[in-house]
Design an enzyme around this catalytic site. Structure first.
Site, mmCIF file in Angstrom:
data_model
loop_
_atom_site.group_PDB
_atom_site.id
_atom_site.type_symbol
_atom_site.label_atom_id
_atom_site.label_comp_id
_atom_site.label_asym_id
_atom_site.label_seq_id
_atom_site.Cartn_x
_atom_site.Cartn_y
_atom_site.Cartn_z
ATOM 1 N N LYS A 22 -6.345 -16.278 -11.273
ATOM 2 C CA LYS A 22 -7.630 -16.661 -10.679
ATOM 3 C C LYS A 22 -8.602 -15.491 -10.693
ATOM 4 C CE LYS A 22 -5.755 -15.682 -6.150
ATOM 5 N NZ LYS A 22 -6.042 -15.630 -4.791
ATOM 6 N N LYS B 113 -11.021 -9.615 -7.419
ATOM 7 C CA LYS B 113 -11.699 -8.326 -7.473
ATOM 8 C C LYS B 113 -10.910 -7.315 -8.270
ATOM 9 C CE LYS B 113 -14.143 -8.735 -3.143
ATOM 10 N NZ LYS B 113 -14.052 -8.581 -1.720
ATOM 11 N N LYS C 167 0.835 -1.206 0.000
ATOM 12 C CA LYS C 167 0.000 0.000 0.000
ATOM 13 C C LYS C 167 0.873 1.261 0.000
ATOM 14 C CE LYS C 167 -4.592 -0.727 0.263
ATOM 15 N NZ LYS C 167 -4.731 -2.095 -0.173
#
Ligand code: TRP
Length: 333
Positions: free
Chosen positions: A195, A198, A113
């Protein structure tokens, strides 16, 4: 019913997809039958990225509705919103005294982040693992059903628990990751790369909120090729993935038929995808419709949030009193 306690936090952002369903939620639904469970929407955690305040409520309602639609039963588990349980931030404050700057800075999710949002490297982000530890330890949980990406956070929760126990006396059990089955099923994306997730390719991810039309469109676009040219060929990954999805939602003999067609080189990928699309629609549409109706039923949602809050606070207040007492914060006895 086992006596070990299960806790898990559900992210309040993003729509649930098939990967979440077969990865996390199916495990929750199974655990609720066998363990005392505390499942909550992690709305405080979402504040680290400064979401639009107007979006918090619709997001929390949607996540609750989607999880209930998938089979999580608010009668069986404590289903609550993190910010409804003030004992959690209080324990978080106490655990922060046992969490060191160096280890927090070394956490992979923090470093990630700090790199992707360099203008918002706030203290909440740095202490994300202490808040997560508080979520877990506040109920003295032993098991935490989470995926691989949360293992480091869980290891930190174990360290904080150990440190607390060492300094103030045995209080918290060490929480461990726990999922039924040895490995979580990884749901491949429809474009044959990685995979369903989101953040990655939305068009290759099936959401539980997708309409029938969107589901059909996404499935029909899944990557295929000209088809096998020799009998009993090895399946390329992207075809294997289509079969994997089919095994989750289609009848066994339907899957068998297409497998046979593949080995005999008579398979038509258009038909394979049409079949998968219809079976996907049959699987997803009842969940979508149920979630949609729950999401708009605010009376029902308020009722279950309140009931969840009550169950969660009953357990949390006991553990918090014990932790305060152990730390020496008991001035009235
Ligand atoms: N960090 C978790 C995630 O991103 C969510 C979470 C918050 C959580 N608190 C938790 C998971 C406690 C398990 C236990 O998915």
């Amino acid at each position: 019913m086992n006596k070990e306690i299960v806790v898990s936090g559900i992210r309040s952002t993003g729509f649930l997809h098939l990967g979440n369903y077969f990865g996390a939620i199916r495990n929750y639904v199974r655990m609720q039958e066998e363990y005392p469970c505390y499942f909550f929407v992690a709305d405080y955690h979402s504040l680290t990225t400064h979401p639009d305040p107007a979006l918090l409520k619709p997001n929390v309602y949607r996540v609750l509705a989607e999880n209930i639609a998938c089979g999580l039963d608010p009668e069986k588990v404590a289903l609550y919103v993190q910010s409804d349980v003030p004992e959690i931030p209080e324990l978080y404050l106490m655990l922060n005294m046992l969490a060191y700057k160096g280890e927090l800075e070394k956490t992979a999710s923090f470093k990630d982040k700090a790199r992707t949002q360099p203008d918002n490297v706030n203290a909440g982000l740095l202490t994300y693992p202490t808040l997560m530890a508080a979520d877990i330890l506040i109920h003295k949980a032993s098991y935490v059903p989470v995926g691989k990406d949360q293992e480091q956070h869980l290891e930190m929760a174990r360290n904080f628990a150990q440190r607390f126990n060492h300094r103030y006396g045995e209080t918290f059990p060490e929480p461990h990751p726990f999922n039924f089955g040895s490995d979580l099923v990884k749901i491949p994306s429809l474009d044959g790369t990685g995979k369903m997730s989101k953040s990655e390719n939305e068009n290759a991810t099936l959401y539980l909120a997708d309409t029938d039309e969107v589901i059909r469109k996404k499935v029909m676009k899944a990557k295929t090729d000209q088809g096998p040219t020799e009998v009993n060929s090895v399946m390329p990954d992207y075809i294997e993935n289509i079969f994997l999805l089919m095994r989750l939602v289609s009848e066994a003999d339907v899957v068998k038929k297409f497998e046979k067609d593949f080995s005999e080189c008579t398979i038509r990928y258009g038909d394979l995808k049409k079949q998968l699309a219809e079976d996907m629609v049959r699987f997803i549409s009842p969940i979508r419709e149920k979630a949609e109706s729950i999401r708009h039923d605010h009376v029902y949602l308020h009722k279950i949030m309140k009931a969840g809050q009550e169950k969660a606070r009953e357990s949390a207040s006991k553990v918090l009193s014990e932790a305060r007492r152990r730390m020496g914060i008991n001035f009235y006895c």
